[in-house]
Design a protein around this motif. Structure first.
Motif, short mmCIF file in Angstrom:
data_model
loop_
_atom_site.label_atom_id
_atom_site.label_comp_id
_atom_site.label_asym_id
_atom_site.label_seq_id
_atom_site.Cartn_x
_atom_site.Cartn_y
_atom_site.Cartn_z
N HIS A 199 6.64 14.02 6.99
CA HIS A 199 5.27 13.60 7.27
C HIS A 199 4.35 14.79 7.27
O HIS A 199 4.64 15.80 7.90
N ARG B 93 5.76 0.51 12.48
CA ARG B 93 5.74 0.94 11.08
C ARG B 93 6.90 1.87 10.75
O ARG B 93 7.56 1.70 9.73
N ASN C 297 5.08 -3.86 7.90
CA ASN C 297 3.90 -3.38 7.19
C ASN C 297 2.60 -4.00 7.67
O ASN C 297 1.52 -3.50 7.34
N HIS D 208 1.01 3.45 2.05
CA HIS D 208 1.54 3.68 3.39
C HIS D 208 2.86 2.95 3.60
O HIS D 208 3.60 3.26 4.53
N ASP D 209 3.13 1.96 2.77
CA ASP D 209 4.35 1.18 2.94
C ASP D 209 5.54 1.80 2.21
O ASP D 209 6.64 1.28 2.27
N TYR E 82 0.84 -1.19 0.00
CA TYR E 82 0.00 0.00 0.00
C TYR E 82 0.88 1.24 0.00
O TYR E 82 2.05 1.18 0.35
N LYS F 3 -1.58 -1.85 10.64
CA LYS F 3 -1.89 -0.67 9.85
C LYS F 3 -2.67 0.35 10.66
O LYS F 3 -3.35 0.01 11.62
#
Lengths: 328, 307, 163
Positions: free
Chosen positions: B231, C26, C32, B222-223, B220, C35
């Motif tokens: 950020h 994370r 990963n 986010h990865d 994803y 989440k």
């Protein structure tokens, strides 16, 4: 309903609260009977009595009744208006609030002179709802009605634990009756609490004292929902307003922290995750102690560890269960 | 398709400044590219699916000389399974083994811009384009092999990206396209295999992305973790329709790690440094980032407009 | 400095003690599986195991976790050697977008470690704190049932493989 006798004439234990139902008017008893007789009957064998001697001797209950059963119908409250009278009739009779909220003596009879002054029941503490109630701010009638019908009430919260099913049931009762109950209860509460500003004390977002594990846990696990949150649907009660922090025992707080809050089955409502698996017993004690001091500012609870240990192995309805596991 | 020279493909060098390129860009309204507008001949007939916007074969398929086959789609895999399904389409029509095809999804540098991935359009638009592009390419390969071998196209078959004659002569796709450009229009859509002949399409193929998603492989956005990545967090208003009236950033400006507060009308965001675990300890206090709700740092007045 | 044990490895971190575990997993460890879905303990995407109990890593400050065993999705198996629950989910194709599935797998694993033959009610009860918006529920339930078959033998074999 009036005398606490079953069909065969044997005495019933006052766990069935006939000492409240004696107050109910005959026409209401008749109505109850008429309704029940329209239901489909079930065949049910009551389980055998497992009480220890001498409590398993039903005839002894005759003595209990002599002492504590006053078979009198509700006589009305002097000087109260119709609504409060109706509320008193319901509270003292069918709703039997005293069954949980009135302290009991050694023989499990309610202490009539301490009516609704608070008692431990079903592994929760039912706080005082008359006289000097432990709430942070006063309850008005509208708030009590909201609470009793399962709604979220600003500055008080929502019905939890054994009150949750009560509130679900009362949400289906005619509104007038619930408002009557609220009017009566409100009339019993001492009216001397100051309003508290809605602002939360202390700077939000400030780093906690890292030497205090309770403060650290609050900052990392609780504050995101319990402080002024930009997501109102997920907001928890700002803990300055928490009654659970102001009662004589940490019992309710521990139940809430461990099991969280679930909405009623199939309906929307507040949700709080449970932390039983995440917190060790020591961390739970530290957190409870921190919250009591920071948000209630009252004298520390005497033996949080003892209460925590006693609630281990039971769920929040007091049922023994092997499933509740704490962090190690 | 039997005339000699039919399949003669332009050399790659001839591509630059080709008039035809400009023509297609100016026809499509979505392309706001500042280009010289050449006088336009009548537009070609509408091509199916996303071919209408991206009619060139090389927008959809690339064949490298080392036989690597890449198929492009502008659509994104969201869990609807198109990474697998579009590969099935390409595998079927190219007659190449499923496992040999690499599908590149939604890459702004490399894939066609097919707009949103939504409304169940991926198979209809992108799948249709890939189906016809792949079928066209397969027939082109057969045609090129026919010319090279001096054999009729009917006597050739394809197995896993290799054109094979009845006598056993073989020409792979990589060999056949070598030195040639695939920048031709997919103008013929008659060559696709019919459904009754499907061997890969219509089969229940396990999704190629599921094993990675269920074992923690990067899957994803986010990865994505880049060097020196910072950020950003949006500060959202407490109610829909609220206006940002007043903003006091004095708390935030002092916080270590905060790089910028961005305000544009009602839009408010904070940019801060992330933290890398491997940063070695230094004389200065290590920067620390705490994930507290950003809206509690910045105090702002929001006035609700009349609903 | 706080010492954490994640998937059998120890690490030291100087993140602030109230930092939720999810951020360390994370950002620092680049794992990963867990989440961010809500940050409120309401969706279950962040679920990991602590001493084999499912917790919300978005709501668990690392100060609470010193010296406790943390297991993430990556600790249950890899893409080359998936664990029994992961394998069951892959075989049942129990994922659409896949975002909630690591949390589901973690909860299913915890359930099966306690009770290798759960009935339907027990499975639903165990997975209840994890939400799925894609509607993969029926496949998830099938995957958990599938995993429960022969779970115990598979778990010891997987431990040997990943050693």
């Amino acid at each position: 309903m009036y005398e606490g006798l079953d069909r065969e004439g044997e005495h019933l234990y006052p766990a069935f609260p006939y000492h409240h139902f004696t107050k109910v008017m005959p026409e209401d008893i008749d109505a109850l009977y008429a309704y029940l007789m329209t239901r489909e009957p079930v065949r049910n064998e009551a389980p055998a009595n497992e009480l220890t001697f001498p409590f398993n001797l039903r005839p002894l209950l005759a003595g209990w009744k002599l002492l504590y059963l006053d078979d009198q119908r509700f006589a009305g409250l002097a000087g109260a208006d119709e609504q409060v009278n109706r509320g008193a009739y319901l509270v003292q009779g069918l709703a039997h609030c005293g069954g949980c909220h009135t302290p009991r003596n050694a023989l499990q009879a309610e202490k009539v002179d301490q009516f609704l002054q608070g008692e431990v029941t079903e592994n929760w503490y039912a706080p005082a709802i008359a006289g000097d109630v432990p709430a942070a701010v006063r309850w008005n009638e509208e708030q009590i009605t909201g609470y009793l019908t399962g709604r979220w009430v600003e500055q008080h919260g929502v019905a939890l634990g054994p009150m949750a099913p009560v509130a679900q049931n009362l949400s289906r009762v005619t509104r007038d009756d619930v408002e009557a109950i609220s009017a009566y209860i409100a009339s019993l509460m001492q009216d001397d609490k100051a309003a508290i500003e809605a602002e939360v004390t202390g700077a939000v977002g400030e780093p906690p004292d890292t030497g205090d594990i309770g403060a650290v846990i609050y900052a990392g696990a609780c504050a995101v929902c319990h402080e002024a949150s930009p997501t109102p649907f997920a907001a928890g009660l700002p803990l300055t307003f928490s009654t659970s922090l102001r009662i004589p025992t940490p019992l309710n707080l521990i139940q809430i922290i461990e099991d969280g809050v679930k909405p009623p089955e199939g309906r929307p409502g507040r949700y709080m995750p449970g932390f039983a698996g995440a917190l060790t017993e020591e961390q739970l004690v530290a957190l409870a102690s921190y919250l009591r001091e920071r948000f209630a500012g009252l004298e520390p609870w005497a033996d949080i560890g003892g209460v925590v240990a006693k609630t281990s192995g039971t769920d929040s309805t007091g049922t023994e269960t092997a499933e509740v596991e704490r962090g190690k | 398709m039997t005339a000699r020279g039919q399949w003669e493909l332009p050399r790659r060098e001839l591509l630059k400044g080709g008039g035809a390129l400009v023509l297609y860009f100016t026809i499509s309204p979505a392309r706001l590219v500042a280009q010289e507008i050449a006088p336009s001949p009548p537009p070609p007939p509408e091509l199916p699916g996303s071919l209408s916007e991206f009619p060139f074969l090389d927008a959809w398929i690339r064949i490298d000389s080392d036989e690597a086959i890449t198929v492009f789609t502008g659509k994104a895999e969201l869990g609807q399974g198109i990474r697998t399904a579009l590969t099935q389409v390409a595998a079927e029509q190219l007659k190449v083994d499923f496992s040999r095809i690499k599908l590149l999804t939604a890459d702004t540098a490399q894939t066609p811009n097919e707009g949103y991935t939504a409304a169940s359009h991926s198979m209809e638009k992108s799948g249709t384009a890939i189906l016809h592009a792949a079928a066209y390419l397969r027939r082109m390969m057969i045609g090129l092999a026919a010319e090279e071998l001096g054999i009729a196209a009917d006597n050739l078959r394809v197995e896993d990206g290799v054109v094979i004659s009845s006598a056993g002569e073989r020409r792979s796709y990589g060999q056949l396209v070598s030195g040639k450009s695939l920048h031709v229009t997919v103008e013929d859509q008659t060559g696709a295999f019919a459904p009754e002949n499907y061997t890969v399409m219509g089969q229940s193929v396990p999704r190629v992305d599921i094993p990675g998603k269920l074992t923690g492989e990067p899957s994803y956005v986010h990865d994505v973790r880049l060097e020196r990545m910072v950020h950003g967090r949006i500060v959202r208003p407490p109610r829909s329709g609220a206006r940002l009236v007043n903003l006091d950033t004095s708390n935030v400006d002092q916080m270590p790690g905060v790089l910028n507060v961005v305000r544009d009308g009602n839009y408010l965001g904070v940019i801060a440094e992330g933290r890398r675990f491997k940063r070695p300890p230094s004389g200065k206090e290590a920067l620390r980032c705490r994930p507290i709700p950003v809206s509690t740092i910045i105090s702002c007045n929001c006035r609700q407009t009349a609903a | 400095m706080i010492t954490l044990r994640v998937n059998g490895s120890t690490l030291e971190t100087d993140s602030d003690p109230e930092t939720p575990l999810l951020y360390v997993l994370r950002n620092d460890m680049e794992l990963n599986g867990a989440k961010f879905g809500c940050g409120l303990g309401q969706c279950g995407s962040c679920t990991v195991l602590v001493d084999n109990m499912p917790i919300f890593s978005c709501l668990t400050p690392i100060a609470m976790l010193a010296d406790r065993d943390i297991t993430t999705l990556e600790g249950l198996g890899s893409i080359d050697a998936p664990g029994p629950v992961q394998r069951a989910f892959i075989e049942e194709q129990a994922a659409q977008c896949g975002y909630c599935i690591p949390g589901m797998i973690i909860r299913a694993h915890a359930l099966l470690m306690r009770n290798s033959a759960p009935d339907e009610a027990a499975i639903r009860d165990a997975l209840e704190p994890s939400l799925c918006r894609c509607g993969t529920h029926m496949r998830i339930l099938r995957a958990v049932r599938r995993a429960s078959e022969g779970f115990q033998e598979q778990t010891s074999a997987a431990r040997e493989r990943n050693r």
